[in-house]
Write an enzyme that holds these catalytic residues in place. Structure first.
Site, PDB file in Angstrom:
ATOM      1  N   ALA A 119     -57.710  -0.708  21.900  1.00 51.43           N
ATOM      2  CA  ALA A 119     -56.490  -0.002  21.461  1.00 51.43           C
ATOM      3  C   ALA A 119     -55.750   0.457  22.725  1.00 51.43           C
ATOM      4  O   ALA A 119     -56.305   1.205  23.518  1.00 51.43           O
ATOM      5  CB  ALA A 119     -56.856   1.185  20.578  1.00 51.43           C
ATOM      6  N   PRO A 120     -54.487   0.024  22.905  1.00 56.13           N
ATOM      7  CA  PRO A 120     -53.808   0.244  24.191  1.00 56.13           C
ATOM      8  C   PRO A 120     -53.264   1.660  24.341  1.00 56.13           C
ATOM      9  O   PRO A 120     -52.073   1.880  24.522  1.00 56.13           O
ATOM     10  CB  PRO A 120     -52.697  -0.801  24.160  1.00 56.13           C
ATOM     11  CG  PRO A 120     -52.361  -0.936  22.710  1.00 56.13           C
ATOM     12  CD  PRO A 120     -53.670  -0.759  21.959  1.00 56.13           C
ATOM     13  N   LYS A 121     -54.152   2.636  24.279  1.00 56.52           N
ATOM     14  CA  LYS A 121     -53.751   4.036  24.217  1.00 56.52           C
ATOM     15  C   LYS A 121     -53.232   4.552  25.552  1.00 56.52           C
ATOM     16  O   LYS A 121     -53.759   4.228  26.606  1.00 56.52           O
ATOM     17  CB  LYS A 121     -54.938   4.892  23.774  1.00 56.52           C
ATOM     18  CG  LYS A 121     -55.377   4.625  22.345  1.00 56.52           C
ATOM     19  CD  LYS A 121     -56.587   5.463  21.965  1.00 56.52           C
ATOM     20  CE  LYS A 121     -56.958   5.227  20.502  1.00 56.52           C
ATOM     21  NZ  LYS A 121     -58.174   5.967  20.103  1.00 56.52           N
ATOM     22  N   LYS A 122     -52.203   5.383  25.450  1.00 56.78           N
ATOM     23  CA  LYS A 122     -51.719   6.181  26.566  1.00 56.78           C
ATOM     24  C   LYS A 122     -51.690   7.637  26.101  1.00 56.78           C
ATOM     25  O   LYS A 122     -51.679   7.914  24.901  1.00 56.78           O
ATOM     26  CB  LYS A 122     -50.292   5.753  26.949  1.00 56.78           C
ATOM     27  CG  LYS A 122     -50.153   4.297  27.374  1.00 56.78           C
ATOM     28  CD  LYS A 122     -48.703   3.990  27.748  1.00 56.78           C
ATOM     29  CE  LYS A 122     -48.522   2.525  28.141  1.00 56.78           C
ATOM     30  NZ  LYS A 122     -47.102   2.226  28.511  1.00 56.78           N
TER      31      LYS A 122
END
Lengths: 188, 245
Positions: free
Chosen positions: A120-123
């Protein structure tokens, strides 16, 4: 791995950022959430979102469906946090699911677990849910003050179980792109 | 370029030739003898040399953003005889730095409250996680030029070691690797051309130990040296030294 100490599922291995460090006592390695609330909107979008999908996933409908979701998780096994994500409705092996092109959180455990385990490309971002008068407002800012999304909802009637089941079945298939750097970089 | 997800708007991008670049940084670090046996904290392939250090820094600019950092290290020797520092604990204040460190180098970063301040005649670095739970306080009085010590504490390059671990999903896809990387520190020069490196008396305390963030596991014996310095820096990657199981 380490020569001695108790090892968890994530680094630092003796005090992992996420995951049960005493797995023999854990019933299963899952993340649990209690007492959550969220605002969400489903909408049709442009076919151009196909360019955001990885190979193997196809748009589920024409026009494509998408959604935005903002949640408050007051308790989870990763800690309390807010989350915002975008979804694109997709088809994989004949089944409907959602691909996550963008996702933001407010907590380092959730960020690392999402990125390192499922891709999941979380920031990190400033995310909140505000209730005022008859409206619930969810927002996303990154950096703080740069408003990327406002989602305001006036919850005035119950939604049918059939509609919920069609959009968000109890077992919701989510897809993301896990990636492991294999590059070897040699210093000069 | 090494890119982090999401690929169309990466959380970090690292130029493989240039590494991660830092400008206008300042740090306080204290090198000390380690009082206890820390062999259980170190992975196979590294041997403890008996010294440890703590580092608190502020990076005014970097290619992964502006942030503060706290690092605990154990001085080690690797299998080819290079001296460097193994990083059991490291904390930052920025998501790009966190993800790049964990995903590319295996630096086991967490977010925390980290401050590097100057008050009266003292430089102070602190680590708190969560805010208010004081894990480390480093105080020093930078009153002596310290250039003769620097080649020992921060040689160029300074090798760093960490364990990159990405958990498998249902037994597939995981990696656990010993990573060797490096820091090249370029000290700032003052108007007279001298490097901005000061040493002086220092104390390091683990104010409120925590099992969740057990930085206190590296027990402090005698402080050998403490320095305050201003610098630019590059971080790069040397090699994957070994696959661990």
């Amino acid at each position: 791995m380490l020569k001695g100490s108790r090892e968890g599922t994530s680094i630092p291995l003796d005090a992992g950022l996420y995951g049960a460090s005493m797995q023999v006592l854990a019933k299963d390695v899952v993340t649990e959430y209690i007492n959550c609330e969220a605002v969400m909107a489903f909408f049709t979008t442009s076919e151009e979102v196909d360019a955001l999908l990885p190979e193997g996933l196809d748009l589920y409908s024409n026009p494509p469906n998408a959604a935005v979701f903002i949640a408050n998780y007051p308790y989870s096994t990763l800690g309390p946090y807010y989350e915002m994500f975008s979804l694109i409705q997709v088809e994989f092996n004949g089944s409907m699911g959602y691909y996550i092109p963008y996702i933001y959180v407010t907590n380092d455990s959730a960020l690392a677990a999402g990125r390192e385990v499922v891709g999941a490309p979380k920031k990190l971002a400033n995310i909140g849910i505000v209730k005022e008068n008859d409206t619930i407002l969810g927002y996303l800012e990154r950096p703080k003050g740069k408003r990327l999304l406002s989602l305001s909802v006036k919850p005035e009637q119950r939604i049918s179980d059939e509609l919920i089941e069609s959009l968000m079945p109890r077992r919701l298939e989510l897809y993301s792109l896990a990636y492991c750097h294999q590059s070897r970089v040699v210093m000069d | 370029m090494l890119k982090g997800i999401p690929f169309d708007s990466p959380l970090y991008e690292i130029d493989e030739e240039r590494g991660i670049e830092y400008r206008n940084c300042k740090a306080v670090t204290a090198l000390f003898t380690i009082k206890n046996d820390v062999s259980e904290l170190i992975p196979e392939g590294l041997k403890s040399l008996g010294n440890g250090a703590v580092w608190v820094s502020h990076y005014g600019f970097s290619t992964v953003g502006t942030y503060n950092e706290y690092i605990s290290v154990i001085q080690v020797e690797d299998e080819v005889g290079d001296m460097g520092y193994y990083i059991p604990y490291i904390y930052v204040t920025n998501d790009s730095a966190l993800a790049a460190g964990r995903e590319v180098a295996g630096a086991p970063k967490k977010l925390a409250k980290i401050e590097l301040t100057q008050e009266l005649d003292v430089v102070q670095g602190i680590l708190e996680r969560p805010t208010g739970k004081r894990l480390v306080t480093v105080t020093m009085k930078p009153n002596i030029r310290a250039k003769e010590l620097i080649e020992y504490i921060l040689p160029k390059p300074t090798y760093l070691y960490s364990v990159r671990h990405l958990p498998p999903i249902k037994g597939k896809g995981g990696v656990t690797q010993l990573i060797k990387w490096y820091a090249n520190v370029d000290f700032h020069l003052d108007p007279s051309g001298e490097k901005v490196i000061f040493s002086g008396p220092a104390s390091v305390t683990y104010d409120s130990p925590s099992v969740i963030d057990p930085v206190h596991k590296i027990e402090i014996g005698t402080i050998l040296s403490a320095i305050y310095f201003e610098f630019d820096m590059k971080l790069g990657f040397v090699d994957i030294l070994r696959e661990l199981r």
